[in-house]
Motif scaffolding. Structure first.
Motif, PDB file in Angstrom:
ATOM      1  N   CYS A 156      -0.491   2.442  -8.133  1.00 36.23           N
ATOM      2  CA  CYS A 156      -1.071   1.742  -9.288  1.00 36.23           C
ATOM      3  C   CYS A 156      -2.045   2.677 -10.015  1.00 36.23           C
ATOM      4  O   CYS A 156      -2.880   3.344  -9.391  1.00 36.23           O
ATOM      5  N   THR A 157      -1.957   2.737 -11.334  1.00 32.19           N
ATOM      6  CA  THR A 157      -2.822   3.612 -12.121  1.00 32.19           C
ATOM      7  C   THR A 157      -4.293   3.258 -11.945  1.00 32.19           C
ATOM      8  O   THR A 157      -5.162   4.134 -11.890  1.00 32.19           O
ATOM      9  N   VAL A 158      -4.590   1.963 -11.841  1.00 28.58           N
ATOM     10  CA  VAL A 158      -5.971   1.536 -11.637  1.00 28.58           C
ATOM     11  C   VAL A 158      -6.492   2.056 -10.299  1.00 28.58           C
ATOM     12  O   VAL A 158      -7.644   2.486 -10.182  1.00 28.58           O
ATOM     13  N   GLU A 159      -5.628   2.042  -9.286  1.00 31.90           N
ATOM     14  CA  GLU A 159      -6.000   2.597  -7.983  1.00 31.90           C
ATOM     15  C   GLU A 159      -6.300   4.094  -8.109  1.00 31.90           C
ATOM     16  O   GLU A 159      -7.299   4.594  -7.573  1.00 31.90           O
ATOM     17  N   GLN A 160      -5.440   4.806  -8.834  1.00 36.54           N
ATOM     18  CA  GLN A 160      -5.638   6.251  -8.975  1.00 36.54           C
ATOM     19  C   GLN A 160      -6.911   6.575  -9.754  1.00 36.54           C
ATOM     20  O   GLN A 160      -7.479   7.654  -9.597  1.00 36.54           O
ATOM     21  N   SER A 161      -7.355   5.644 -10.593  1.00 35.89           N
ATOM     22  CA  SER A 161      -8.564   5.880 -11.380  1.00 35.89           C
ATOM     23  C   SER A 161      -9.838   5.629 -10.581  1.00 35.89           C
ATOM     24  O   SER A 161     -10.940   5.865 -11.068  1.00 35.89           O
ATOM     25  N   GLY A 162      -9.672   5.123  -9.344  1.00 31.76           N
ATOM     26  CA  GLY A 162     -10.822   4.902  -8.490  1.00 31.76           C
ATOM     27  C   GLY A 162     -11.432   3.518  -8.576  1.00 31.76           C
ATOM     28  O   GLY A 162     -12.497   3.260  -8.011  1.00 31.76           O
ATOM     29  N   THR A 204      -4.059  -6.266  -7.153  1.00 30.62           N
ATOM     30  CA  THR A 204      -3.516  -6.925  -5.952  1.00 30.62           C
ATOM     31  C   THR A 204      -2.141  -7.531  -6.258  1.00 30.62           C
ATOM     32  O   THR A 204      -1.955  -8.747  -6.281  1.00 30.62           O
ATOM     33  N   ILE A 205      -1.178  -6.658  -6.451  1.00 32.92           N
ATOM     34  CA  ILE A 205       0.148  -7.048  -6.933  1.00 32.92           C
ATOM     35  C   ILE A 205       0.835  -8.011  -5.967  1.00 32.92           C
ATOM     36  O   ILE A 205       1.390  -9.035  -6.370  1.00 32.92           O
ATOM     37  N   GLY A 206       0.821  -7.681  -4.665  1.00 34.83           N
ATOM     38  CA  GLY A 206       1.524  -8.512  -3.692  1.00 34.83           C
ATOM     39  C   GLY A 206       0.984  -9.930  -3.623  1.00 34.83           C
ATOM     40  O   GLY A 206       1.754 -10.899  -3.596  1.00 34.83           O
ATOM     41  N   ALA A 207      -0.333 -10.070  -3.599  1.00 31.54           N
ATOM     42  CA  ALA A 207      -0.934 -11.403  -3.502  1.00 31.54           C
ATOM     43  C   ALA A 207      -0.643 -12.233  -4.747  1.00 31.54           C
ATOM     44  O   ALA A 207      -0.434 -13.452  -4.662  1.00 31.54           O
ATOM     45  N   ILE A 208      -0.603 -11.583  -5.908  1.00 29.29           N
ATOM     46  CA  ILE A 208      -0.298 -12.312  -7.149  1.00 29.29           C
ATOM     47  C   ILE A 208       1.180 -12.686  -7.186  1.00 29.29           C
ATOM     48  O   ILE A 208       1.547 -13.789  -7.623  1.00 29.29           O
ATOM     49  N   GLU A 209       2.037 -11.803  -6.710  1.00 33.03           N
ATOM     50  CA  GLU A 209       3.471 -12.096  -6.642  1.00 33.03           C
ATOM     51  C   GLU A 209       3.719 -13.338  -5.778  1.00 33.03           C
ATOM     52  O   GLU A 209       4.506 -14.224  -6.144  1.00 33.03           O
ATOM     53  N   ARG A 210       3.057 -13.394  -4.650  1.00 37.02           N
ATOM     54  CA  ARG A 210       3.172 -14.565  -3.775  1.00 37.02           C
ATOM     55  C   ARG A 210       2.670 -15.817  -4.506  1.00 37.02           C
ATOM     56  O   ARG A 210       3.303 -16.868  -4.458  1.00 37.02           O
ATOM     57  N   HIS A 211       1.526 -15.701  -5.165  1.00 36.99           N
ATOM     58  CA  HIS A 211       0.909 -16.826  -5.868  1.00 36.99           C
ATOM     59  C   HIS A 211       1.847 -17.408  -6.915  1.00 36.99           C
ATOM     60  O   HIS A 211       1.969 -18.638  -7.051  1.00 36.99           O
ATOM     61  N   ASP A 217       0.818  -1.219   0.000  1.00 36.03           N
ATOM     62  CA  ASP A 217       0.000   0.000   0.000  1.00 36.03           C
ATOM     63  C   ASP A 217       0.847   1.262   0.000  1.00 36.03           C
ATOM     64  O   ASP A 217       0.370   2.333  -0.378  1.00 36.03           O
ATOM     65  N   ARG A 218       2.134   1.152   0.404  1.00 36.09           N
ATOM     66  CA  ARG A 218       3.035   2.299   0.380  1.00 36.09           C
ATOM     67  C   ARG A 218       3.979   2.252  -0.813  1.00 36.09           C
ATOM     68  O   ARG A 218       4.751   3.197  -1.016  1.00 36.09           O
ATOM     69  N   LEU A 219       3.934   1.181  -1.582  1.00 39.02           N
ATOM     70  CA  LEU A 219       4.867   1.020  -2.699  1.00 39.02           C
ATOM     71  C   LEU A 219       4.096   0.828  -4.004  1.00 39.02           C
ATOM     72  O   LEU A 219       3.421   1.734  -4.466  1.00 39.02           O
ATOM     73  N   CYS A 220       4.194  -0.367  -4.597  1.00 40.87           N
ATOM     74  CA  CYS A 220       3.646  -0.610  -5.929  1.00 40.87           C
ATOM     75  C   CYS A 220       2.140  -0.392  -6.020  1.00 40.87           C
ATOM     76  O   CYS A 220       1.646   0.283  -6.937  1.00 40.87           O
ATOM     77  N   GLU A 221       1.393  -0.935  -5.079  1.00 44.32           N
ATOM     78  CA  GLU A 221      -0.061  -0.831  -5.151  1.00 44.32           C
ATOM     79  C   GLU A 221      -0.538   0.584  -4.846  1.00 44.32           C
ATOM     80  O   GLU A 221      -1.577   1.024  -5.357  1.00 44.32           O
TER      81      GLU A 221
END
Length: 486
Positions: free
Chosen positions: A108-114, A119-126, A101-105
């Motif tokens: 995230c452009t999708v986050e900024q668009s509302g 969910t980058i971290g969870a996918i990275e783990r997966h 939440d303080r870094l990549c996510e």
């Protein structure tokens, strides 16, 4: 295949299933499940595949996030693992413990668009958990063995990342650590509900199977001198991290029951690993039935409050001198702690530790604060309002951060230069210290920071050590005989 992406308008953000707060508060198992295959593909498909990927810029490792998200969405999992592991030595660990939440996510452009961040971290783990299951994570086999060697002091994330990078290039690598296991704070500092220990242990085992030698229970300066290690190895890396706990400078801070955070967390983790821990058995580091107050607002404080809950504390309160918006810890961790019953006293700073006439801890006296003008860091400075209040306590945990230990003194090496904060001074272009062929990386250089930064620093240091050893090999190579003219 492009149709699999840009699904953020039709698919909502969804984290993996999270265990119920009441159930998870009684054990140290991780609180999030893994994604099912279809769910991972759908969530990865929400990526907008930006032309300028802000998520990648927000990652200290510059991970190729959009690339491996696209590969997951297209069910090309082995390729996704190859791309993910090309820039990160421990993707499944970062996926679990990075404050996304303080870094990549967070950018995230999708986050900024509302539409809610991908969910980058969870996918990275997966990706990497799946790679382990499929047998794609294998021991390192260098293309050619070299007779040059590198020594690494510290088996934390920075040291482990450097060891892997150097071993890939064929160097003989030995890692020295004062603890009895590898992993550093990954094994002893971070609780199991964020990072189960077998995740770290399999990384250590892979390095051992790759030919990296580990020498545990080895204190540099006591069991072996830094000078001897310099003689033994062509290059040396200091990646010790920072372990000196900042103290609580208020009256009564020496009262029995006022504990450093790392001692509390290490005891809990050792118990989870099956070690005999007398200080837990005698109640010193056991929060069961106690009113616990944790002082601090970083990720270590969040680890402490949530550990105390799992040990069966009667109540758990976190005391922090700023407000929630200015808290340095992950907001996701704060939310998890609140779900588990932790009470937060915002804008409150300890004034004194109170005890009974018999010397038994009874309360923390705290001052109410307000936020004033920004300090040099840009954050608003807390100021006292004049009001105070008491919080009953049977255990107080100091989670105020960490400073470097006096390494020149510990290592018996006065020529090792440090800055005014005690961190090792390096040439930031090469990460070389004041000692020739001795490099340093991670928290011992930058101060207490994130695991992902330690991994980056370890990788960078390994590259500089490789360059130096290549120069050494070239200098030692016999000169070629000139070719006689015909």
């Amino acid at each position: 295949m492009a149709s699999r992406m840009l699904k953020f308008t039709s698919i909502d953000r969804a984290m993996p299933e999270k265990r119920d707060a009441k159930a998870r508060a009684h054990d140290f198992e991780e609180i999030y499940a893994d994604y099912a295959k279809k769910a991972a593909e759908d969530q990865a498909g929400r990526c907008s595949q930006c032309g300028v990927p802000f998520c990648q810029q927000g990652c200290p490792l510059s991970n190729n996030i959009p690339d491996w998200l696209k590969l997951v969405a297209e069910d090309r999992m082995e390729e996704a693992y190859q791309v993910s592991s090309a820039t990160n030595n421990m993707p499944e660990i970062c996926g679990r413990i990075c404050p996304q939440d303080r870094l990549c996510e967070g950018i995230c452009t999708v986050e900024q668009s509302g539409h809610g961040t991908v969910t980058i971290g969870a996918i990275e783990r997966h990706i990497t958990d799946n790679a382990w299951e499929q047998g794609w994570v294998t021991p390192i086999k260098p293309p050619r063995e070299k007779d040059q060697s590198a020594g690494i002091i510290g088996a934390g994330p920075g040291g482990l990342a450097a060891a892997e990078q150097l071993r890939r290039k064929g160097y003989q690598v030995t890692v020295y650590d004062r603890y009895d296991r590898g992993g550093g704070l990954l094994i002893y500092g971070i609780p199991g509900f964020k990072l189960e220990k077998h995740i770290v242990e399999r990384r250590i085992k892979r390095l051992e199977d790759s030919g990296v030698t580990f020498k545990f229970n080895t204190d540099i300066g006591t069991d072996v001198t830094l000078a001897k290690l310099r003689d033994k190895h062509d290059t040396l890396l200091i990646a010790t991290g920072v372990y000196k706990a900042r103290d609580l400078m208020v009256p009564g801070s020496g009262t029995k029951g006022v504990l450093p955070a790392l001692d509390f967390l290490t005891t809990s983790n050792r118990r989870g690993l099956g070690d005999a821990v007398p200080s837990f058995d005698d109640g010193t580091h056991n929060a069961e039935g106690k009113r616990v107050v944790v002082i601090g607002g970083g990720d270590t404080a969040m680890d402490c409050v949530r550990t105390a809950v799992r040990q069966g504390a009667k109540s758990v309160t976190c005391l922090y001198r700023r407000d929630r918006a200015n808290m340095p810890g992950s907001q996701r961790e704060v939310a998890n702690a609140e779900e588990e019953g932790v009470v937060f006293e915002w804008l409150a700073s300890p004034e004194a530790i109170l005890d009974t006439k018999a010397g038994k801890l009874k309360a923390v006296r705290a001052a109410r604060m307000r936020l004033g003008p920004p300090d040099p860091s840009g954050r608003q400075s807390p100021e006292k309002t004049g009001d105070t209040f008491d919080i009953k306590a049977d255990m107080v945990i100091k989670a105020l951060g960490f400073d470097p230990e006096d390494l020149p003194e510990l290592f018996g090496e006065a020529a090792l230069k440090v800055n005014r904060w005690g961190a090792i001074r390096v040439d930031f272009a090469t990460l070389e210290t004041s000692l020739p062929n001795v490099f340093a990386a991670g928290d011992i250089v930058r101060g207490a920071s994130l695991v992902v930064w330690a991994i980056k620093d370890g990788r960078d240091a390994a590259e500089q050590m490789h360059k130096r050893m290549r120069e050494m090999a070239r200098d030692k190579a016999p000169a070629r005989e000139p070719v006689a003219a015909e």
